[in-house]
Design a protein around this motif. Structure first.
Motif, PDB file in Angstrom:
ATOM      1  N   GLY A 199     -56.109 -54.753 -27.177  1.00  0.00           N
ATOM      2  CA  GLY A 199     -55.807 -54.351 -25.805  1.00  0.00           C
ATOM      3  C   GLY A 199     -56.964 -54.513 -24.843  1.00  0.00           C
ATOM      4  N   LEU A 200     -58.151 -54.887 -25.315  1.00  0.00           N
ATOM      5  CA  LEU A 200     -59.295 -55.053 -24.414  1.00  0.00           C
ATOM      6  C   LEU A 200     -59.102 -56.303 -23.545  1.00  0.00           C
ATOM      7  N   PRO A 201     -59.553 -56.261 -22.302  1.00  0.00           N
ATOM      8  CA  PRO A 201     -59.390 -57.413 -21.377  1.00  0.00           C
ATOM      9  C   PRO A 201     -60.462 -58.478 -21.622  1.00  0.00           C
ATOM     10  N   LEU A 202     -60.463 -59.019 -22.819  1.00  0.00           N
ATOM     11  CA  LEU A 202     -61.502 -60.006 -23.138  1.00  0.00           C
ATOM     12  C   LEU A 202     -61.400 -61.275 -22.291  1.00  0.00           C
ATOM     13  N   PRO A 203     -60.223 -61.850 -22.069  1.00  0.00           N
ATOM     14  CA  PRO A 203     -60.187 -63.092 -21.278  1.00  0.00           C
ATOM     15  C   PRO A 203     -60.606 -62.910 -19.823  1.00  0.00           C
ATOM     16  N   SER A 204     -60.447 -61.701 -19.289  1.00  0.00           N
ATOM     17  CA  SER A 204     -60.711 -61.502 -17.863  1.00  0.00           C
ATOM     18  C   SER A 204     -62.139 -61.070 -17.573  1.00  0.00           C
ATOM     19  N   SER A 205     -62.935 -60.731 -18.571  1.00  0.00           N
ATOM     20  CA  SER A 205     -64.297 -60.256 -18.328  1.00  0.00           C
ATOM     21  C   SER A 205     -65.220 -60.833 -19.395  1.00  0.00           C
ATOM     22  N   ALA A 206     -66.164 -61.663 -18.939  1.00  0.00           N
ATOM     23  CA  ALA A 206     -67.125 -62.246 -19.874  1.00  0.00           C
ATOM     24  C   ALA A 206     -68.084 -61.192 -20.410  1.00  0.00           C
ATOM     25  N   LEU A 218     -79.791 -60.005 -24.562  1.00  0.00           N
ATOM     26  CA  LEU A 218     -80.737 -60.075 -25.672  1.00  0.00           C
ATOM     27  C   LEU A 218     -80.333 -59.214 -26.863  1.00  0.00           C
ATOM     28  N   ALA A 219     -79.497 -58.202 -26.628  1.00  0.00           N
ATOM     29  CA  ALA A 219     -79.177 -57.248 -27.697  1.00  0.00           C
ATOM     30  C   ALA A 219     -78.619 -57.915 -28.953  1.00  0.00           C
ATOM     31  N   PRO A 220     -77.661 -58.871 -28.862  1.00  0.00           N
ATOM     32  CA  PRO A 220     -77.133 -59.480 -30.093  1.00  0.00           C
ATOM     33  C   PRO A 220     -78.152 -60.314 -30.855  1.00  0.00           C
ATOM     34  N   LEU A 221     -79.254 -60.692 -30.225  1.00  0.00           N
ATOM     35  CA  LEU A 221     -80.223 -61.533 -30.922  1.00  0.00           C
ATOM     36  C   LEU A 221     -80.948 -60.775 -32.027  1.00  0.00           C
ATOM     37  N   ILE A 222     -80.849 -59.431 -32.012  1.00  0.00           N
ATOM     38  CA  ILE A 222     -81.440 -58.667 -33.118  1.00  0.00           C
ATOM     39  C   ILE A 222     -80.746 -59.030 -34.422  1.00  0.00           C
ATOM     40  N   GLN A 223     -79.393 -59.066 -34.377  1.00  0.00           N
ATOM     41  CA  GLN A 223     -78.661 -59.468 -35.578  1.00  0.00           C
ATOM     42  C   GLN A 223     -78.912 -60.938 -35.924  1.00  0.00           C
ATOM     43  N   GLY A 262     -66.852 -68.415 -20.992  1.00  0.00           N
ATOM     44  CA  GLY A 262     -68.289 -68.542 -20.773  1.00  0.00           C
ATOM     45  C   GLY A 262     -68.956 -69.184 -21.979  1.00  0.00           C
ATOM     46  N   GLN A 263     -70.081 -69.812 -21.720  1.00  0.00           N
ATOM     47  CA  GLN A 263     -70.795 -70.526 -22.780  1.00  0.00           C
ATOM     48  C   GLN A 263     -71.288 -69.583 -23.872  1.00  0.00           C
ATOM     49  N   LEU A 264     -71.831 -68.432 -23.490  1.00  0.00           N
ATOM     50  CA  LEU A 264     -72.372 -67.517 -24.494  1.00  0.00           C
ATOM     51  C   LEU A 264     -71.265 -66.950 -25.375  1.00  0.00           C
ATOM     52  N   VAL A 265     -70.152 -66.578 -24.743  1.00  0.00           N
ATOM     53  CA  VAL A 265     -69.036 -66.024 -25.528  1.00  0.00           C
ATOM     54  C   VAL A 265     -68.493 -67.080 -26.477  1.00  0.00           C
ATOM     55  N   SER A 266     -68.426 -68.330 -25.997  1.00  0.00           N
ATOM     56  CA  SER A 266     -67.927 -69.403 -26.852  1.00  0.00           C
ATOM     57  C   SER A 266     -68.844 -69.615 -28.061  1.00  0.00           C
ATOM     58  N   LEU A 267     -70.163 -69.666 -27.806  1.00  0.00           N
ATOM     59  CA  LEU A 267     -71.095 -69.856 -28.919  1.00  0.00           C
ATOM     60  C   LEU A 267     -71.091 -68.670 -29.873  1.00  0.00           C
ATOM     61  N   TYR A 268     -70.969 -67.468 -29.324  1.00  0.00           N
ATOM     62  CA  TYR A 268     -70.936 -66.275 -30.176  1.00  0.00           C
ATOM     63  C   TYR A 268     -69.673 -66.276 -31.032  1.00  0.00           C
ATOM     64  N   SER A 269     -68.549 -66.698 -30.424  1.00  0.00           N
ATOM     65  CA  SER A 269     -67.296 -66.756 -31.185  1.00  0.00           C
ATOM     66  C   SER A 269     -67.398 -67.772 -32.322  1.00  0.00           C
ATOM     67  N   LYS A 270     -68.017 -68.930 -32.023  1.00  0.00           N
ATOM     68  CA  LYS A 270     -68.176 -69.935 -33.076  1.00  0.00           C
ATOM     69  C   LYS A 270     -69.082 -69.424 -34.193  1.00  0.00           C
ATOM     70  N   ILE A 313     -67.439 -57.946 -21.043  1.00  0.00           N
ATOM     71  CA  ILE A 313     -66.779 -57.186 -22.115  1.00  0.00           C
ATOM     72  C   ILE A 313     -66.647 -58.054 -23.364  1.00  0.00           C
ATOM     73  N   SER A 314     -66.359 -59.362 -23.179  1.00  0.00           N
ATOM     74  CA  SER A 314     -66.259 -60.255 -24.340  1.00  0.00           C
ATOM     75  C   SER A 314     -67.593 -60.350 -25.069  1.00  0.00           C
ATOM     76  N   TRP A 315     -68.677 -60.426 -24.295  1.00  0.00           N
ATOM     77  CA  TRP A 315     -70.024 -60.514 -24.893  1.00  0.00           C
ATOM     78  C   TRP A 315     -70.339 -59.245 -25.683  1.00  0.00           C
ATOM     79  N   LYS A 316     -70.055 -58.098 -25.092  1.00  0.00           N
ATOM     80  CA  LYS A 316     -70.358 -56.839 -25.775  1.00  0.00           C
ATOM     81  C   LYS A 316     -69.409 -56.595 -26.941  1.00  0.00           C
ATOM     82  N   PHE A 317     -68.189 -57.107 -26.822  1.00  0.00           N
ATOM     83  CA  PHE A 317     -67.259 -57.009 -27.943  1.00  0.00           C
ATOM     84  C   PHE A 317     -67.804 -57.788 -29.152  1.00  0.00           C
ATOM     85  N   CYS A 318     -68.346 -59.026 -28.876  1.00  0.00           N
ATOM     86  CA  CYS A 318     -68.934 -59.806 -29.962  1.00  0.00           C
ATOM     87  C   CYS A 318     -70.130 -59.080 -30.570  1.00  0.00           C
TER      88      CYS A 318
END
Length: 767
Positions: free
Chosen positions: A40-47, A165-170, A79-87, A49-54
């Motif tokens: 139910g999260l609005p991932l397609p409408s907000s980059a 930068l937060a996801p780069l820790i993982q 967005g480019q970052l969300v796409s790369l994170y998804s991949k 939220i998608s980034w933080k969801f990843c």
């Protein structure tokens, strides 16, 4: 304090969210509930939220239940970052689904890795490729994040920068393990396969090594990571897989995460935000379903209020930092303007220096002479090239004659070939006649045989038939022998003809090659000759230009010398100078001689416009002698009578004017040929005649007699002056006079009159 009170609920809420989601995955042995709310999260409408969801998904995959990586499905964002994170997450899920013995945290012992790779070298090879792909996905995400931070000029202390930068820790945690896996697997492959087979693996590892090292070095310099993670250092150079003992030198990079208590103490100064509420306010309707399942409603409201206040403070701080950054940019631009102005001033100084250096170009006369020497050497080389060209032409004529001879031989061979063909045709006709004769003989034999059969009873005919048959047999044998001889002769002639044809072809081919080579060499020599002639013409033209420039410089210097002489005529200091007519006559005669040489040098230069040496030397001598004549004439006029003095001065000025006009004509190529020093010569001759008229008349006297004459003349002059002084009116006794009187004898008398008396030379007369 108030700051701690504002931050503590926020930190507590974030930890509770993380803890609730992670514990929920362990409780239900999967992530079904998490995904039921995440849908139910609005991932397609907000980059954002998608980034933080990843980010949250990455964290629960590492710290949650092992089944999370199995039942998790990919969610595509924008967005480019969300796409790369998804991949990256898809790659991570596929890898751990295929290799279930390796957890999503990648924390396994070397024994487990050995067991996963197995003993089949093909499986080890495939696993290495999959680890490479895994590492590439991690590094692509890290590089994209750092590249966007550089493009947006964001820093790690701002909220926007921390969010990315937060996801780069993982990513750092994953890369440290993947790097260790790659090193272990590559050493194992090199122990079983040839080095050439693994060249591609080594090159790919070197690329990943340098990319990972660059990423870790950049992250280590960021303030954000310093308080959250201890980043390991990679060695200066990658391991040498061709040396098996290098495995013992490998050290597994260790990533250290601080305890939660230490992290909370550090975050009291500047906490990290997990969800940017200000960016996600339009889609907050679905978030309470997730948060309310973990927190009480009142706690959630307090957290939201505290978060909004904190966000406002952070936005204000970020605004101030942006203003400071803008001010720094303005300062940098001003500094650049100052440096550009300094550079402009340096260029002006350089321009002045260049103008000064241009004056030194006159020193290139010696270089011009050296170039003349080079020109002479080029003339010598040109003559040698001409000789070589003539030799080549002679050789070409010889080859041409040889070619004509070969063509004649070839024609003769063709004629012989035609004769041989005719002989072959005649032989073939003879062979046909033999065949016809054989057929007739066979027909006769058959007819005789038939007659013999019909007349078998008649025995008297048998000897005759046998004799006839024998005759035919010997005739046939003779014809066959003649045929064989003719065929052998034809074969021999064919072989000779073929040999002659091949020899002619070889000679013709050799001759053609020699002719082509000769033509090519001749063309090259002609090209070099043209190039040398062109270069020679350029040098000759440059020499002519430089000679004319030298002539112009000499003319300018001559003008200056004569103008200085003219200026001396009006100089008050020159009035006291004097000169004898004899000296003037010697200067005038020398000037006339220099004018004759000047005319010769001028005519020589005008004819060919090549060598200006004689004209330059004549101009130099002419200018000095003319100036000396003008100054001597003026000095001589100071001692002459008024009429002669005026005429002499006028002729000196005319000489100067005509000389300057002549020199002016020499400075232009258009008026160079029409320049004529005849008018100068006429003016100098007039000066010479006046000088001769001013020479004392009478017999020649010796030095002693000349001294007596001068003394007597001075005595008489002094007496006359004394008498004149005594007759001066008394009214001038209150004044002072200074009179200078010149005599033609070359002596000067100074008269000083004062109220007390008069002084004439060294004698004094009282009133």
């Amino acid at each position: 304090n108030n700051k701690s009170k504002n931050v503590f609920p926020y930190i507590l809420g974030r930890l509770l969210i993380y803890l609730g989601i992670i514990l929920g995955t362990h409780r239900e042995k999967g992530a079904y509930t998490f995904w039921s709310y995440a849908v139910g999260l609005p991932l397609p409408s907000s980059a954002i939220i998608s980034w933080k969801f990843c980010h949250v998904l990455h964290k629960i995959m590492r710290d949650g239940h092992p089944n999370v990586s199995i039942n998790t499905r990919d969610r595509h964002g924008y967005g480019q970052l969300v796409s790369l994170y998804s991949k990256l997450l898809c790659t991570k899920m596929e890898f751990h689904t295929k290799h279930s013995e390796i957890p999503a945290s990648l924390e396994v012992t070397d024994e487990v890795l050995e067991r996963t790779a197995g003993t089949d070298i093909n499986n080890v090879f495939q696993l290495t490729v999959e680890v490479f792909d895994y590492m590439d996905a991690e590094l692509r995400l890290a590089e994209a994040v750092l590249r966007q931070l550089n493009m947006s000029i964001a820093i790690s202390t701002l909220t926007s920068g921390q969010c990315k930068l937060a996801p780069l820790i993982q990513v750092i945690q994953d890369c440290s393990h993947l790097y260790h896996y790659t090193v272990k697997l590559l050493f194992k492959l090199h122990a079983c396969l040839p080095a050439d087979t693994l060249q591609g693996h080594r090159e790919r590892f070197h690329e990943q090594f340098h990319s990972l090292k660059t990423f870790l070095n950049k992250a280590r310099d960021m303030l954000y990571f310093k308080r959250l993670i201890q980043i390991p250092r990679l060695p200066d150079s990658p391991p040498n897989f061709l040396r098996a003992s290098a495995l013992a030198e490998h050290v597994k990079p260790m990533v250290v995460i601080p305890d939660e208590e230490e992290l909370e103490e550090q975050e009291e100064d500047e906490p990290e935000t997990l969800i940017d509420v200000s960016e996600a306010q339009p889609s907050m309707a679905s978030l309470p379903q997730v948060l309310s399942s973990v927190l009480p409603h009142s706690v959630y409201k307090d957290l939201q209020i505290q978060h909004l206040k904190r966000e406002i403070e952070l936005l204000k701080a970020e605004l101030e930092k942006i203003k400071g950054e803008a001010q720094r940019y303005i300062t940098q631009l001003k500094s650049q303007i100052n440096s550009l102005e300094t550079e402009l001033e340096e260029q002006r100084v350089q321009k002045q220096r260049t103008l000064v250096e241009n004056e030194q170009l006159r020193m290139e006369l010696e270089a011009l002479r050296r170039r003349n020497t080079e020109h002479e050497s080029m003339q010598t080389s040109f003559v040698e090239a001409d000789k070589r060209s003539q030799a080549t032409e002679l050789r070409y004529n010889k080859l041409k004659e040889k070619h004509a001879e070969l063509v004649a031989n070839h024609a003769e061979l063709l004629r012989k070939s035609a004769d041989t063909v005719k002989m072959l045709s005649a032989t073939q006709q003879t062979q046909e006649e033999i065949e016809r004769t054989k057929q007739q003989l066979a027909f006769e034999v058959e007819r005789v045989r038939q007659d013999s059969d019909m007349k078998v009873s008649v025995h008297t005919c048998l000897p005759l038939l046998e004799l006839k048959h024998t005759f035919f047999y010997f005739s046939l044998a003779a014809l066959k022998a003649e045929k064989d001889s003719l065929m052998h002769s034809i074969s021999k002639k064919d072989a000779d003809l073929s040999s002659l044809m091949k020899e002619a072809q070889l000679k013709e081919y050799s001759l053609q090659q020699e002719r082509d080579r000769t033509i090519k060499e001749l063309g090259e020599l002609q090209g070099k000759l043209k190039e040398k002639l062109s270069h020679e013409e350029q040098l000759q033209q440059k020499l002519l230009d430089e000679q004319f420039a030298l002539l112009q410089a000499t003319v300018t210097e001559a003008e200056n010398i004569i103008q200085d002489a003219v200026a001396t005529l009006d100089d008050p200091l020159h009035i006291s100078s004097s000169s004898s007519p004899d000296y003037l006559i010697s200067r005038a005669e020398a000037t006339l001689n220099s004018i004759d040489k000047l005319q010769v040098g001028h005519s020589e230069y005008v004819k060919k416009m090549r060598d200006a040496g004689n004209l330059v030397r004549a101009l130099t001598k002419f200018s000095h002698l003319t100036a000396d004549t003008i100054i001597s004439g003026s000095a001589t006029a100071h001692m002459a009578h008024t009429d002669n003095a005026d005429r002499l001065t006028e002729h000196c000025k005319t000489c100067a004017t005509q000389s300057l006009q002549y020199l002016k004509n020499l400075k232009s190529k258009a008026s160079l040929k029409g320049a004529d020093p005849t008018s100068i010569q006429a003016a100098v001759q007039k000066i010479l005649r006046i000088g001769q008229d001013l020479r004392p008349k009478g017999i020649d006297v010796g030095k002693e007699e000349l001294g007596d004459v001068v003394d007597k003349e001075m005595a008489a002059t002094s007496a006359a002056i004394e008498e004149a002084v005594r007759r001066i009116d008394v009214s001038i006794k209150g004044t002072k006079l200074f009179i200078r009187h010149r005599k033609a004898a070359g002596k000067t008398f100074f008269i000083y009159i004062s109220p007390e008396g008069c002084q004439i030379g060294n004698r004094s007369v009282a009133f």
